[in-house]
Design an enzyme around this catalytic site. Sequence first.
Site, PDB file in Angstrom:
ATOM      1  N   ASP A  48      38.143  35.925  38.973  1.00  0.00           N
ATOM      2  CA  ASP A  48      36.663  36.514  39.508  1.00  0.00           C
ATOM      3  C   ASP A  48      36.979  37.759  40.288  1.00  0.00           C
ATOM      4  O   ASP A  48      36.235  38.238  40.953  1.00  0.00           O
ATOM      5  CB  ASP A  48      36.468  35.355  40.520  1.00  0.00           C
ATOM      6  CG  ASP A  48      37.322  34.815  41.632  1.00  0.00           C
ATOM      7  OD1 ASP A  48      38.357  35.403  41.636  1.00  0.00           O
ATOM      8  OD2 ASP A  48      36.854  33.958  42.445  1.00  0.00           O
ATOM      9  N   ASP A  87      38.321  31.920  35.957  1.00  0.00           N
ATOM     10  CA  ASP A  87      38.296  31.566  37.298  1.00  0.00           C
ATOM     11  C   ASP A  87      36.941  30.676  37.421  1.00  0.00           C
ATOM     12  O   ASP A  87      35.932  31.398  36.894  1.00  0.00           O
ATOM     13  CB  ASP A  87      38.376  32.616  38.275  1.00  0.00           C
ATOM     14  CG  ASP A  87      39.302  32.873  38.982  1.00  0.00           C
ATOM     15  OD1 ASP A  87      40.237  31.920  39.343  1.00  0.00           O
ATOM     16  OD2 ASP A  87      39.968  33.793  39.324  1.00  0.00           O
ATOM     17  N   LYS A 117      40.582  28.087  36.317  1.00  0.00           N
ATOM     18  CA  LYS A 117      41.577  28.059  37.491  1.00  0.00           C
ATOM     19  C   LYS A 117      40.666  27.673  38.766  1.00  0.00           C
ATOM     20  O   LYS A 117      39.395  28.354  38.796  1.00  0.00           O
ATOM     21  CB  LYS A 117      42.048  29.535  37.563  1.00  0.00           C
ATOM     22  CG  LYS A 117      42.877  29.710  38.670  1.00  0.00           C
ATOM     23  CD  LYS A 117      43.878  30.749  38.566  1.00  0.00           C
ATOM     24  CE  LYS A 117      43.237  32.274  39.020  1.00  0.00           C
ATOM     25  NZ  LYS A 117      42.572  32.215  40.461  1.00  0.00           N
ATOM     26  N   GLU A 186      50.085  33.137  45.318  1.00  0.00           N
ATOM     27  CA  GLU A 186      49.587  34.202  45.676  1.00  0.00           C
ATOM     28  C   GLU A 186      49.898  34.744  47.224  1.00  0.00           C
ATOM     29  O   GLU A 186      49.763  33.831  48.168  1.00  0.00           O
ATOM     30  CB  GLU A 186      48.126  34.893  45.599  1.00  0.00           C
ATOM     31  CG  GLU A 186      47.643  35.923  46.172  1.00  0.00           C
ATOM     32  CD  GLU A 186      46.045  36.691  45.537  1.00  0.00           C
ATOM     33  OE1 GLU A 186      45.651  35.623  44.729  1.00  0.00           O
ATOM     34  OE2 GLU A 186      45.653  37.472  45.815  1.00  0.00           O
TER      35      GLU A 186
END
Length: 269
Positions: A48, A87, A117, A186
């Site tokens: 995204d 995403d 995801k 992340e």
Amino acid sequence: MPADAQPRTPPDLIAMKAAGRKIAVLTCYDAAFARLLAPEVDLLLVGDSVNQVVAGRETTLSATLEQLIYHACAVRRGSLDALVVVDLPFLTYQVSPEDAIRNAGRVLQESGAQAVKLEGGVPMAATIRALVDRGIPVMGHLGLTPQSVHALGGYRVQGRGEAAAGRLVEDARAVEAAGAFALVLELIPSALARQISRELTIPTIGIGAGAGCDGQVLVLHDMLGLNEAFRPRFLKRYAELAEEVRRAARAFTDDVKAGRYPGDEHGFE
Ligand code: KIV
């Protein structure tokens, strides 16, 4: 799977981790790049981040399901045999597991991608389980979760300090227990990412999470040097395409204005 084979399915990625093979992931948003990237990497992620990188928006929050399906269709058309993960945008899976099943189902049905995801740990475990139980493979995403950027107070390193690190480990365990086939980590400390990677049997895919992860992901436009303003510590640029693009545009303009293009060889009898 054979040692040098490209992964084609989510379980192939788990097999790669078991075999000690690192996983290379790049984001991809269109057919042209999908054709180039698919033979070179293990997985294409229709992130995204497209909402920032391509659409020029400030955050990922305004990305829509239609937008992600549009880009996922383009990526699939460019690489029919690649492993493609898409995403789920903000608010397409957080409201209820039923919503998540319907929206994730649309992504797979309309784009031909193999998996989705989504962001979040313990609070999203029931939703991940609901999707997996309906045959929809899920990749998790923890640490800096961009859809929560306002709640996190910005794009900053997560999981620092004992309590925050402990919560992240609990989240990672919950994502794996719920049936996810892989987990993006992340912007978390390298030692924490290594610890989580050792504990889980599903592969971790790091971005700003150090070398202890089972794979790495970068945003395509960042690693190609197309986004000159973005220079975080974790980013390694593998090309400087912004300057190349400017040089080509300048050369074209100079040729047109000087009457050097088109030449006789570019015309038709
Ligand atoms: O949207 C995205 O590109 C991502 C990657 C940074 C992991 O989620």
